[in-house]
Write a protein that holds these residues in place. Sequence first.
Motif, PDB file in Angstrom:
ATOM      1  N   PRO A  19       0.785  -1.169   0.163  1.00 23.29           N
ATOM      2  CA  PRO A  19      -0.231   0.364   0.176  1.00 23.29           C
ATOM      3  C   PRO A  19       1.109   0.891  -0.338  1.00 23.29           C
ATOM      4  CG  PRO A  19       0.068  -1.126   2.069  1.00 23.29           C
ATOM      5  CD  PRO A  19       0.365  -1.890   1.209  1.00 23.29           C
ATOM      6  N   ALA A  20       0.386   2.376  -0.107  1.00 23.94           N
ATOM      7  CA  ALA A  20       1.118   4.007  -0.464  1.00 23.94           C
ATOM      8  C   ALA A  20       0.663   4.645   0.634  1.00 23.94           C
ATOM      9  CB  ALA A  20       0.670   4.274  -1.985  1.00 23.94           C
ATOM     10  N   ASP A  21       1.412   5.250   1.284  1.00 24.26           N
ATOM     11  CA  ASP A  21       1.471   5.814   2.290  1.00 24.26           C
ATOM     12  C   ASP A  21       1.040   7.163   1.863  1.00 24.26           C
ATOM     13  OD1 ASP A  21       3.863   7.452   1.674  1.00 24.26           O
ATOM     14  OD2 ASP A  21       4.273   6.542   3.582  1.00 24.26           O
ATOM     15  N   SER A  22       0.446   8.269   2.957  1.00 26.41           N
ATOM     16  CA  SER A  22       0.191   9.800   2.178  1.00 26.41           C
ATOM     17  C   SER A  22       0.638  10.424   1.451  1.00 26.41           C
ATOM     18  CB  SER A  22       0.022  10.434   3.575  1.00 26.41           C
ATOM     19  OG  SER A  22       0.522  10.829   4.422  1.00 26.41           O
ATOM     20  N   THR A  23       2.233  10.059   1.220  1.00 26.58           N
ATOM     21  CA  THR A  23       3.390  10.709   1.041  1.00 26.58           C
ATOM     22  C   THR A  23       3.392   9.746  -1.139  1.00 26.58           C
ATOM     23  OG1 THR A  23       4.801   9.397   1.639  1.00 26.58           O
ATOM     24  CG2 THR A  23       4.655  11.309   2.653  1.00 26.58           C
ATOM     25  N   GLY A  24       3.316   8.742  -0.814  1.00 26.42           N
ATOM     26  CA  GLY A  24       2.678   8.157  -1.911  1.00 26.42           C
ATOM     27  C   GLY A  24       4.004   6.726  -2.154  1.00 26.42           C
ATOM     28  N   LEU A  51       4.674   1.303   1.669  1.00 29.44           N
ATOM     29  CA  LEU A  51       4.651   0.478   2.743  1.00 29.44           C
ATOM     30  C   LEU A  51       4.989  -1.733   2.370  1.00 29.44           C
ATOM     31  CD1 LEU A  51       2.973   1.923   4.680  1.00 29.44           C
ATOM     32  CD2 LEU A  51       4.933   2.751   4.540  1.00 29.44           C
ATOM     33  N   SER A  52       5.754  -2.070   2.679  1.00 30.09           N
ATOM     34  CA  SER A  52       5.882  -3.289   2.894  1.00 30.09           C
ATOM     35  C   SER A  52       4.774  -4.300   3.063  1.00 30.09           C
ATOM     36  CB  SER A  52       7.303  -3.778   3.579  1.00 30.09           C
ATOM     37  OG  SER A  52       6.808  -5.599   3.142  1.00 30.09           O
ATOM     38  N   ALA A  53       3.725  -4.836   2.709  1.00 28.71           N
ATOM     39  CA  ALA A  53       2.696  -5.426   3.167  1.00 28.71           C
ATOM     40  C   ALA A  53       2.824  -6.363   3.946  1.00 28.71           C
ATOM     41  CB  ALA A  53       1.912  -5.872   1.571  1.00 28.71           C
ATOM     42  N   GLY A  54       4.045  -7.488   3.597  1.00 31.60           N
ATOM     43  CA  GLY A  54       4.619  -8.371   4.198  1.00 31.60           C
ATOM     44  C   GLY A  54       4.847  -7.640   5.458  1.00 31.60           C
ATOM     45  N   ALA A  55       5.601  -6.542   5.473  1.00 34.08           N
ATOM     46  CA  ALA A  55       5.851  -6.356   7.160  1.00 34.08           C
ATOM     47  C   ALA A  55       5.681  -6.080   7.848  1.00 34.08           C
ATOM     48  CB  ALA A  55       7.145  -4.871   6.672  1.00 34.08           C
ATOM     49  N   GLN A 104      -9.061 -12.493   6.358  1.00 31.08           N
ATOM     50  CA  GLN A 104      -8.846 -12.306   7.544  1.00 31.08           C
ATOM     51  C   GLN A 104      -7.813 -11.353   8.243  1.00 31.08           C
ATOM     52  OE1 GLN A 104      -8.559 -15.936  10.287  1.00 31.08           O
ATOM     53  NE2 GLN A 104     -10.158 -16.640   9.196  1.00 31.08           N
ATOM     54  N   VAL A 105      -6.919 -11.807   6.989  1.00 28.57           N
ATOM     55  CA  VAL A 105      -5.222 -10.911   7.167  1.00 28.57           C
ATOM     56  C   VAL A 105      -5.757  -9.482   6.887  1.00 28.57           C
ATOM     57  CG1 VAL A 105      -3.589 -10.253   5.989  1.00 28.57           C
ATOM     58  CG2 VAL A 105      -3.823 -13.406   6.704  1.00 28.57           C
ATOM     59  N   ALA A 106      -6.291  -9.234   5.449  1.00 28.43           N
ATOM     60  CA  ALA A 106      -6.393  -7.950   5.751  1.00 28.43           C
ATOM     61  C   ALA A 106      -7.504  -7.138   6.433  1.00 28.43           C
ATOM     62  CB  ALA A 106      -7.751  -7.477   4.222  1.00 28.43           C
ATOM     63  N   GLN A 107      -8.388  -7.465   7.581  1.00 26.22           N
ATOM     64  CA  GLN A 107      -9.591  -7.512   7.980  1.00 26.22           C
ATOM     65  C   GLN A 107      -8.259  -7.267   9.637  1.00 26.22           C
ATOM     66  OE1 GLN A 107     -12.677  -6.671   8.454  1.00 26.22           O
ATOM     67  NE2 GLN A 107     -11.851  -5.190  10.285  1.00 26.22           N
ATOM     68  N   ARG A 108      -7.229  -8.065  10.011  1.00 28.04           N
ATOM     69  CA  ARG A 108      -6.408  -7.444  11.208  1.00 28.04           C
ATOM     70  C   ARG A 108      -5.554  -6.749  10.660  1.00 28.04           C
ATOM     71  NH1 ARG A 108      -6.097 -13.815  14.255  1.00 28.04           N
ATOM     72  NH2 ARG A 108      -4.440 -12.250  14.825  1.00 28.04           N
ATOM     73  N   VAL A 109      -5.188  -6.082   9.481  1.00 23.95           N
ATOM     74  CA  VAL A 109      -3.582  -5.466   9.048  1.00 23.95           C
ATOM     75  C   VAL A 109      -4.485  -4.545   9.275  1.00 23.95           C
ATOM     76  CG1 VAL A 109      -2.853  -4.633   7.701  1.00 23.95           C
ATOM     77  CG2 VAL A 109      -2.680  -7.106   8.183  1.00 23.95           C
ATOM     78  N   HIS A 110      -6.014  -3.813   8.784  1.00 24.05           N
ATOM     79  CA  HIS A 110      -6.721  -2.761   9.406  1.00 24.05           C
ATOM     80  C   HIS A 110      -6.711  -2.277  10.569  1.00 24.05           C
ATOM     81  CE1 HIS A 110      -9.894   0.054   9.114  1.00 24.05           C
ATOM     82  NE2 HIS A 110      -9.298   0.286   7.912  1.00 24.05           N
ATOM     83  N   ASP A 111      -6.951  -3.510  11.230  1.00 27.98           N
ATOM     84  CA  ASP A 111      -7.474  -2.912  13.044  1.00 27.98           C
ATOM     85  C   ASP A 111      -6.302  -2.886  12.953  1.00 27.98           C
ATOM     86  OD1 ASP A 111      -9.940  -3.700  12.612  1.00 27.98           O
ATOM     87  OD2 ASP A 111      -9.715  -6.336  13.473  1.00 27.98           O
ATOM     88  N   ARG A 112      -5.206  -3.405  13.322  1.00 26.92           N
ATOM     89  CA  ARG A 112      -3.725  -2.786  13.395  1.00 26.92           C
ATOM     90  C   ARG A 112      -3.032  -1.638  13.095  1.00 26.92           C
ATOM     91  NH1 ARG A 112       1.190  -5.259  15.840  1.00 26.92           N
ATOM     92  NH2 ARG A 112       2.901  -3.301  16.309  1.00 26.92           N
ATOM     93  N   HIS A 113      -3.141  -0.796  12.155  1.00 22.50           N
ATOM     94  CA  HIS A 113      -2.506  -0.263  10.918  1.00 22.50           C
ATOM     95  C   HIS A 113      -3.191   1.179  10.475  1.00 22.50           C
ATOM     96  CE1 HIS A 113       1.398  -2.763  11.326  1.00 22.50           C
ATOM     97  NE2 HIS A 113       0.685  -3.255  10.695  1.00 22.50           N
ATOM     98  N   GLY A 114      -4.652   0.104  10.251  1.00 17.55           N
ATOM     99  CA  GLY A 114      -5.611   1.711   9.905  1.00 17.55           C
ATOM    100  C   GLY A 114      -5.168   1.563   8.949  1.00 17.55           C
TER     101      GLY A 114
END
Length: 313
Positions: A233-238, A241-245, A287-297
């Motif tokens: 995914p891209a952060d606010s500056t474009g 970020l590593s999805a794996g991390a 599940q993974v996408a949801q939990r990454v969202h819960d953790r990192h937004g």
Amino acid sequence: MSAIATESLLAGIDAAVEPNAPLGKRTYFSVGGCADFLASPRSEAALVDITRRCAEAGVPLRVLGEGANLLVDDEGVDGVVVCLDQPCFRERTFDRSADGVTLHAGAGLAMNRLIRESGQRALGGLEQMIGIPATLGGALRMNAGGRWGDIAQSTISLRLVGADAKVRTISASDAGFAYRHTSLPAGIITGAALSLRDEDPKELRERIKEISAIKAASQPLAANSAGCMFRNPADSTGRRLSAGALIDEAGLKGLCHGTAQVSPVHGNFITIETGGSTRHVAELSEQVAQRVHDRHGIRLDREVVFWRRGGSE
Ligand SMILES: Cc1cc2nc3c(=O)[nH]c(=O)nc-3n(C[C@H](O)[C@H](O)[C@H](O)COP(=O)(O)OP(=O)(O)OC[C@H]3O[C@@H](n4cnc5c(N)ncnc54)[C@H](O)[C@@H]3O)c2cc1C
């Protein structure tokens, strides 16, 4: 449209046609159901005919490459799946001119073979693609690549049979290449012109060896997977970020669901047991996408293409 109607739809076309063709064994996940019809056209004209007839009859048409980025539903897929495995889609020529070397290649060729044959001629330009299982067509459609570069950087132009059955040549600048993405019109890529350059053969071999070793050490290459499940995914500056991390930081490495697992080796790989169920991979990825969202937004988008009856993503 019924299976019988689809069969008559393909009658008289110069193509090998297999009804009810298992697709799982043709993908790297090795799971999933059948295509109503698998068609291997023996010429570009036959591919144009298939495309036109499917469009007129409203029958879904998909194209299968090496199946390295594909998850096929347990229930299989409707309509026609085209496979570019006939010799006419696997031709290649290395043409030298004053500007350098242009490789004209069919979309059904495996990237690894193109890299190897270029290397044998001491030609570089594709080595950034080493270790990415793909046909040329699949690599172009996904703009496959990674930290060493992508297929876009070597592409001069590509040839595509559009969903309207028209054949077009599209220059790289009009293909809308972006990170793991193209803005090509719907259709099937049949070939491309790629730009190569003379290289010192020893240096080229060393570079290929180095990239291969890094990949082998960081990816579960022996397991059934489709590589990275999610785009970075891209952060606010474009910045990407590593999805794996992000998955690793959310504590999800090794997470199991039925026959599927988040790889303990690489958090962005979901692997599946042989004979497992596509449903498990799809549910685990949610599940993974949801939990990454819960953790990192942060929302993760799936990079792997999911084929199912009645529509695909
Ligand atoms: C172990 C492993 C490692 C991987 N590493 C990477 C990596 O480092 N970087 C990376 O980008 N990817 C990676 N992948 C994913 C995969 O290799 C790429 O996405 C590749 O481009 C898929 O090509 P394919 O021919 O297998 O396409 P498929 O998986 O068969 O198809 C993928 C999509 O492309 C479409 N397509 C296929 N052929 C054509 C065509 N001729 N015309 C139009 N559309 C077409 C399909 O319809 C589908 O929508 C990896 C996969 C695995 C299994």
